[in-house]
Structure formats: C-alpha cells, structure tokens
Design a protein around this motif. Structure first.
Motif, PDB file in Angstrom:
ATOM      1  N   ARG A   1       0.824  -1.207   0.000  1.00  0.00           N
ATOM      2  CA  ARG A   1       0.000   0.000   0.000  1.00  0.00           C
ATOM      3  C   ARG A   1       0.861   1.261   0.000  1.00  0.00           C
ATOM      4  O   ARG A   1       0.466   2.293  -0.533  1.00  0.00           O
ATOM      5  N   ALA A   2       2.028   1.195   0.625  1.00  0.00           N
ATOM      6  CA  ALA A   2       2.933   2.342   0.670  1.00  0.00           C
ATOM      7  C   ALA A   2       4.301   1.860   1.108  1.00  0.00           C
ATOM      8  O   ALA A   2       4.444   0.777   1.691  1.00  0.00           O
ATOM      9  N   ALA A   3       5.304   2.677   0.818  1.00  0.00           N
ATOM     10  CA  ALA A   3       6.668   2.403   1.276  1.00  0.00           C
ATOM     11  C   ALA A   3       7.361   3.733   1.499  1.00  0.00           C
ATOM     12  O   ALA A   3       7.120   4.714   0.778  1.00  0.00           O
ATOM     13  N   ALA A   4       8.242   3.784   2.501  1.00  0.00           N
ATOM     14  CA  ALA A   4       8.988   5.001   2.817  1.00  0.00           C
ATOM     15  C   ALA A   4      10.466   4.659   2.895  1.00  0.00           C
ATOM     16  O   ALA A   4      10.861   3.745   3.634  1.00  0.00           O
ATOM     17  N   HIS A   5      11.273   5.394   2.137  1.00  0.00           N
ATOM     18  CA  HIS A   5      12.724   5.260   2.174  1.00  0.00           C
ATOM     19  C   HIS A   5      13.219   6.105   3.353  1.00  0.00           C
ATOM     20  O   HIS A   5      12.972   7.310   3.411  1.00  0.00           O
ATOM     21  N   ILE A   6      13.925   5.483   4.286  1.00  0.00           N
ATOM     22  CA  ILE A   6      14.311   6.174   5.520  1.00  0.00           C
ATOM     23  C   ILE A   6      15.693   6.792   5.332  1.00  0.00           C
ATOM     24  O   ILE A   6      16.725   6.119   5.453  1.00  0.00           O
ATOM     25  N   THR A   7      15.692   8.082   5.036  1.00  0.00           N
ATOM     26  CA  THR A   7      16.924   8.830   4.767  1.00  0.00           C
ATOM     27  C   THR A   7      17.035   9.955   5.795  1.00  0.00           C
ATOM     28  O   THR A   7      16.680   9.778   6.948  1.00  0.00           O
ATOM     29  N   GLY A   8      17.550  11.126   5.403  1.00  0.00           N
ATOM     30  CA  GLY A   8      17.661  12.244   6.324  1.00  0.00           C
ATOM     31  C   GLY A   8      16.304  12.609   6.909  1.00  0.00           C
ATOM     32  O   GLY A   8      15.331  12.761   6.170  1.00  0.00           O
ATOM     33  N   GLY A   9      16.233  12.745   8.222  1.00  0.00           N
ATOM     34  CA  GLY A   9      14.954  12.935   8.905  1.00  0.00           C
ATOM     35  C   GLY A   9      14.517  11.679   9.615  1.00  0.00           C
ATOM     36  O   GLY A   9      13.621  11.716  10.461  1.00  0.00           O
ATOM     37  N   GLY A  10      15.135  10.532   9.252  1.00  0.00           N
ATOM     38  CA  GLY A  10      14.865   9.277   9.928  1.00  0.00           C
ATOM     39  C   GLY A  10      13.423   8.829   9.812  1.00  0.00           C
ATOM     40  O   GLY A  10      12.661   9.258   8.942  1.00  0.00           O
TER      41      GLY A  10
ATOM     42  N   PRO B   1      10.865   9.461  11.948  1.00  0.00           N
ATOM     43  CA  PRO B   1       9.866  10.499  12.198  1.00  0.00           C
ATOM     44  C   PRO B   1       9.669  11.448  11.021  1.00  0.00           C
ATOM     45  O   PRO B   1       8.582  12.007  10.850  1.00  0.00           O
ATOM     46  N   GLY B   2      10.707  11.650  10.207  1.00  0.00           N
ATOM     47  CA  GLY B   2      10.606  12.604   9.114  1.00  0.00           C
ATOM     48  C   GLY B   2      10.148  12.019   7.802  1.00  0.00           C
ATOM     49  O   GLY B   2       9.619  12.744   6.951  1.00  0.00           O
ATOM     50  N   ASN B   3      10.334  10.713   7.604  1.00  0.00           N
ATOM     51  CA  ASN B   3      10.042  10.116   6.303  1.00  0.00           C
ATOM     52  C   ASN B   3       8.769   9.292   6.251  1.00  0.00           C
ATOM     53  O   ASN B   3       8.056   9.317   5.246  1.00  0.00           O
ATOM     54  N   LEU B   4       8.479   8.554   7.313  1.00  0.00           N
ATOM     55  CA  LEU B   4       7.277   7.721   7.291  1.00  0.00           C
ATOM     56  C   LEU B   4       5.984   8.532   7.149  1.00  0.00           C
ATOM     57  O   LEU B   4       5.088   8.143   6.376  1.00  0.00           O
TER      58      LEU B   4
ATOM     59  N   VAL C   1      24.514  11.222  22.148  1.00  0.00           N
ATOM     60  CA  VAL C   1      23.383  11.674  21.330  1.00  0.00           C
ATOM     61  C   VAL C   1      22.082  11.100  21.898  1.00  0.00           C
ATOM     62  O   VAL C   1      21.973   9.888  22.117  1.00  0.00           O
ATOM     63  N   ALA C   2      21.113  11.942  22.151  1.00  0.00           N
ATOM     64  CA  ALA C   2      19.820  11.504  22.677  1.00  0.00           C
ATOM     65  C   ALA C   2      19.106  10.615  21.671  1.00  0.00           C
ATOM     66  O   ALA C   2      19.283  10.748  20.456  1.00  0.00           O
ATOM     67  N   GLY C   3      18.263   9.710  22.183  1.00  0.00           N
ATOM     68  CA  GLY C   3      17.544   8.796  21.312  1.00  0.00           C
ATOM     69  C   GLY C   3      16.695   9.497  20.273  1.00  0.00           C
ATOM     70  O   GLY C   3      16.649   9.095  19.105  1.00  0.00           O
ATOM     71  N   ALA C   4      16.001  10.561  20.670  1.00  0.00           N
ATOM     72  CA  ALA C   4      15.151  11.286  19.722  1.00  0.00           C
ATOM     73  C   ALA C   4      15.976  11.898  18.600  1.00  0.00           C
ATOM     74  O   ALA C   4      15.542  11.927  17.439  1.00  0.00           O
ATOM     75  N   GLU C   5      17.180  12.382  18.935  1.00  0.00           N
ATOM     76  CA  GLU C   5      18.050  12.947  17.908  1.00  0.00           C
ATOM     77  C   GLU C   5      18.588  11.855  16.990  1.00  0.00           C
ATOM     78  O   GLU C   5      18.680  12.046  15.771  1.00  0.00           O
ATOM     79  N   MET C   6      18.953  10.704  17.532  1.00  0.00           N
ATOM     80  CA  MET C   6      19.390   9.573  16.709  1.00  0.00           C
ATOM     81  C   MET C   6      18.310   9.209  15.697  1.00  0.00           C
ATOM     82  O   MET C   6      18.591   9.013  14.502  1.00  0.00           O
ATOM     83  N   LEU C   7      17.076   9.115  16.156  1.00  0.00           N
ATOM     84  CA  LEU C   7      15.977   8.738  15.268  1.00  0.00           C
ATOM     85  C   LEU C   7      15.701   9.796  14.210  1.00  0.00           C
ATOM     86  O   LEU C   7      15.207   9.484  13.123  1.00  0.00           O
ATOM     87  N   ARG C   8      15.999  11.050  14.526  1.00  0.00           N
ATOM     88  CA  ARG C   8      15.751  12.136  13.567  1.00  0.00           C
ATOM     89  C   ARG C   8      16.843  12.238  12.512  1.00  0.00           C
ATOM     90  O   ARG C   8      16.596  12.722  11.403  1.00  0.00           O
TER      91      ARG C   8
ATOM     92  N   GLY D   1      -5.374  14.964  13.291  1.00  0.00           N
ATOM     93  CA  GLY D   1      -4.470  15.890  12.614  1.00  0.00           C
ATOM     94  C   GLY D   1      -3.531  15.238  11.613  1.00  0.00           C
ATOM     95  O   GLY D   1      -3.825  14.190  11.043  1.00  0.00           O
ATOM     96  N   ALA D   2      -2.381  15.888  11.436  1.00  0.00           N
ATOM     97  CA  ALA D   2      -1.419  15.453  10.424  1.00  0.00           C
ATOM     98  C   ALA D   2      -0.818  14.104  10.782  1.00  0.00           C
ATOM     99  O   ALA D   2      -0.755  13.708  11.957  1.00  0.00           O
ATOM    100  N   ALA D   3      -0.359  13.394   9.757  1.00  0.00           N
ATOM    101  CA  ALA D   3       0.273  12.096   9.960  1.00  0.00           C
ATOM    102  C   ALA D   3       1.499  12.237  10.855  1.00  0.00           C
ATOM    103  O   ALA D   3       2.216  13.241  10.806  1.00  0.00           O
ATOM    104  N   SER D   4       1.758  11.211  11.676  1.00  0.00           N
ATOM    105  CA  SER D   4       2.859  11.289  12.630  1.00  0.00           C
ATOM    106  C   SER D   4       3.401   9.893  12.912  1.00  0.00           C
ATOM    107  O   SER D   4       2.847   8.885  12.470  1.00  0.00           O
ATOM    108  N   VAL D   5       4.500   9.852  13.675  1.00  0.00           N
ATOM    109  CA  VAL D   5       5.118   8.601  14.102  1.00  0.00           C
ATOM    110  C   VAL D   5       5.205   8.610  15.622  1.00  0.00           C
ATOM    111  O   VAL D   5       5.601   9.613  16.227  1.00  0.00           O
ATOM    112  N   ARG D   6       4.848   7.498  16.242  1.00  0.00           N
ATOM    113  CA  ARG D   6       4.917   7.363  17.684  1.00  0.00           C
ATOM    114  C   ARG D   6       5.898   6.242  18.039  1.00  0.00           C
ATOM    115  O   ARG D   6       5.741   5.104  17.594  1.00  0.00           O
ATOM    116  N   ILE D   7       6.909   6.584  18.817  1.00  0.00           N
ATOM    117  CA  ILE D   7       7.898   5.600  19.274  1.00  0.00           C
ATOM    118  C   ILE D   7       8.086   5.814  20.774  1.00  0.00           C
ATOM    119  O   ILE D   7       8.536   6.877  21.206  1.00  0.00           O
TER     120      ILE D   7
END
Length: 356
Positions: free
Chosen positions: A248-257, A259-262, A293-300, A342-348
């Motif tokens: 149905r969909a695919a997201a390439h996980i690049t800059g933004g990790g 949270p930014g790409n999915l 490096v904080a986990g949230a920053e690593m994921l971003r 609201g807008a699409a988001s990622v929850r981790i």
C-alpha cells in the motif's frame, strides 16, 4: 602581436583541465555502461542526451518518475580513506530507492562527477560503483557528465550527484489506500547508509580514533571501512511486492529518519505506532554512546537500522513476508497504523531505550 600557434601560448591543459584524460575516462567506462543495458535502452555513451524507449521496456500507459540525490559528506570519508569503489553504489541507491517507493521501476541513471584535477583511477572506481549499483537494480547507466574544474576543489577532492528516471503504469502509483489497521514491516539497513555523516564525522573526532583503527563495533574492519558500508538497494524486493499487489505504501528512511520520512506516505488522520526496540546494526548504539546523542536525535538523523518501511494490509503480511524471504530479506514487524487526530505522525515509546 598575437601568436598564431607557437608553443608558448596558454593552453587548457596548463590551466588545469586535461581533455585527453576526460576522453580516456569515457572510453574506460563505456564497457561498464554497456553492461547495464536493459530493454528500452537506445544507443550508448557519447551522445548529447540519453534516449530510452518506454514501449520497448513494456509500458502501455506510463507515468514518468524522477529523482536526484547525492551522498552528502560521506564523500569526505571516501576521499580521506581512499575508498572510492562503493560510494557510487550509495549514489545509485539514494536515487532509485526514492523511485521505487512511488511504485516506479528505475529505468535509467545519469551521474555528475566534478573534480579539481581528474584522477583516472579514483574516478574510474567511483563510476564502476555506479555501474554496479545500476546492474544490481536493473537500471541502465545511460550517461553523465565529468567536470574538471581547477580551483573549485582541493587535491583529490570530488563531488557527485545522481539522477534516476523510472516509470509506473498510470494505475500503479504508491501510496494507495493506507488506513488504520495496516501493518508496518521494516527492511533492515546495511548500516548508516548515506545520511548524517556530518554528525558521524564529529563523533569520530570526539572518539579520538583514526579511520584506520579497528572499528569498536566491528573490530574485523577498520573504522573507515565499517563507516563506508554502502547503502542497501531495495528496488527488487519492493518492486516484487508492488507487482504482486501486496504493497500500500513504502517510505525510504533517509535524512529525517523514521519520524521525518514515514509520515510522507501516510494520510491525514493516521499515525505510525512503532514497537521498540528492534534489532539494529551496532554502529548506532556506538554513535549514541560515544557522542552522547539523545535517542530522539538519533531517530531524527539516522535510519537506526530500518532502511525502508512497508505498509501492508494485515491479511497480506504473511504473503509479503514469504516473498521477501525469497529475495533474501528477513523483514522486521515494526508496528501498525492507528487512527489519530491531525497530520500524519510517528509514535515511538522511550526512544532512548533503543540505544541502551
């Protein structure tokens, strides 16, 4: 008085540009490009433009899809380590992985290689890597540009850009129909891929390690070799899922990790809920610990072990997993799509726990 052709006048070679070296490089890479030919390819290197026959490639009512990208400051590591043979694979991967998430098959690729003074061995290794990446995904290396620009780059330095063109039948574009209840599968990354290397280089400096020292997370390799692991190419498995009607969909996980790409492939009113932790290459915990490096920053910043995320109906998950396994990939079940405001988001939950 104007000279009429004596040997003391200014020349392009004396100004730093060697036309003969450029011609020699073109001749050297012609066999590499020819080896990537596929149905639809017309002609070869040397023309003013690349030609491609979509009908010969099997398309009846195609939509063209294009992408351009580079490999960022990973080039600095390639130059510093003298490892030029895989950065071309990175270049292809960054472009064609972006095409395939839209349901498109990469058809042909062009590259731009710019340097201060042409080093035939280094340039040849880079372009051989580009050709290898194209061969792996079934994409023709149709042409490119080699620019020798003295004064623009330091000794041994170069820059790269890639351009890929693909096609999909009009009714086969992605994303399509993503809804709450869908399942998320992750395709493992091979490592850092080609994003976040400005931060990687800063952490390496903080570690006090040299690039030829054993990598703390992969002691059988030097640190430079481990960091230069090329970007994974996901074209064939993702195309297989698309053509089987399972994706149905695919997201390439690049800059933004993640949270930014999915969210880019999710509709409004949906959130991607990810179950942590998941397996990841040991380079990521090492980066987090060494750099503080904080986990949230690593994921971003980084892919954190997931190079591609797939969205499927729950009923299709087993079939998709089996198909991926025939492609030599063991997907990771990451979570699900849930309804959200609201807008699409990622929850981790608890991102720091990922890197403990």
């Amino acid at each position: 008085m104007t000279s009429s052709g004596g040997g003391n006048g200014a020349t392009y070679r004396a100004a730093g540009v060697d036309i003969e070296a450029g011609d020699a490089l073109v001749e050297a890479i012609k066999p590499l490009a020819k080896a990537t030919a596929r149905p639809g390819t017309i002609g070869g290197l040397g023309g003013f433009g690349a030609l491609f026959d979509l009908r010969a490639a099997g398309y009846a009512d195609p939509i063209l899809v294009s992408a351009t990208d580079g490999v960022g400051t990973k080039l600095r590591l390639a130059i510093d380590t003298g490892s030029h043979d895989t950065v071309g694979i990175d270049l292809v991967a960054m472009c064609v992985n972006d095409l395939v998430v839209q349901g498109a098959e990469p058809l042909f690729f062009l590259d731009y290689f710019a340097t201060g003074k042409l080093d035939l061995a280094a340039a040849g290794a880079v372009i051989a890597g580009i050709a290898e990446g194209c061969r792996i995904v079934g994409c023709a290396l149709a042409g490119g540009e080699t620019a020798e620009m003295p004064g623009m780059y330091g000794d041994g330095e170069y820059d790269l850009a890639g351009f890929a063109v693909g096609a999909a039948e009009r009714g086969a574009l992605l994303p399509d129909g993503v809804a709450p209840g869908d399942i998320l599968l992750g395709l493992p990354s091979s490592g850092i891929h080609s994003n976040g290397f400005s931060l990687v280089r800063r952490i390496v400096a903080l570690s006090g390690l040299t690039l030829d020292a054993p990598a703390p997370f992969a002691p059988e390799l030097s640190l430079g070799q481990a960091l230069m692991t090329p970007t994974a190419l996901y074209v064939r498995p993702v195309l297989a899922l698309t053509r089987a009607g399972l994706l149905r969909a695919a997201a390439h996980i690049t800059g933004g990790g993640l949270p930014g790409n999915l969210p880019r492939v999710l509709p409004e009113g949906c959130a991607a809920e990810l179950d942590a932790p998941w397996p990841m290459p040991p380079v990521f915990p090492w980066l987090a610990r060494t750099g503080g490096v904080a986990g949230a920053e690593m994921l971003r910043v980084f892919n954190c072990g997931i190079g591609m995320v797939l969205v499927l109906r729950e009923a299709d998950t087993d079939a998709a997993t089996s198909l991926l396994e025939t492609q030599g990939i063991a997907p990771l079940r990451l979570g699900r799509i849930v309804a959200a405001e609201g807008a699409a988001s990622v929850r981790i939950a608890e991102p720091d726990a990922l890197f403990a």
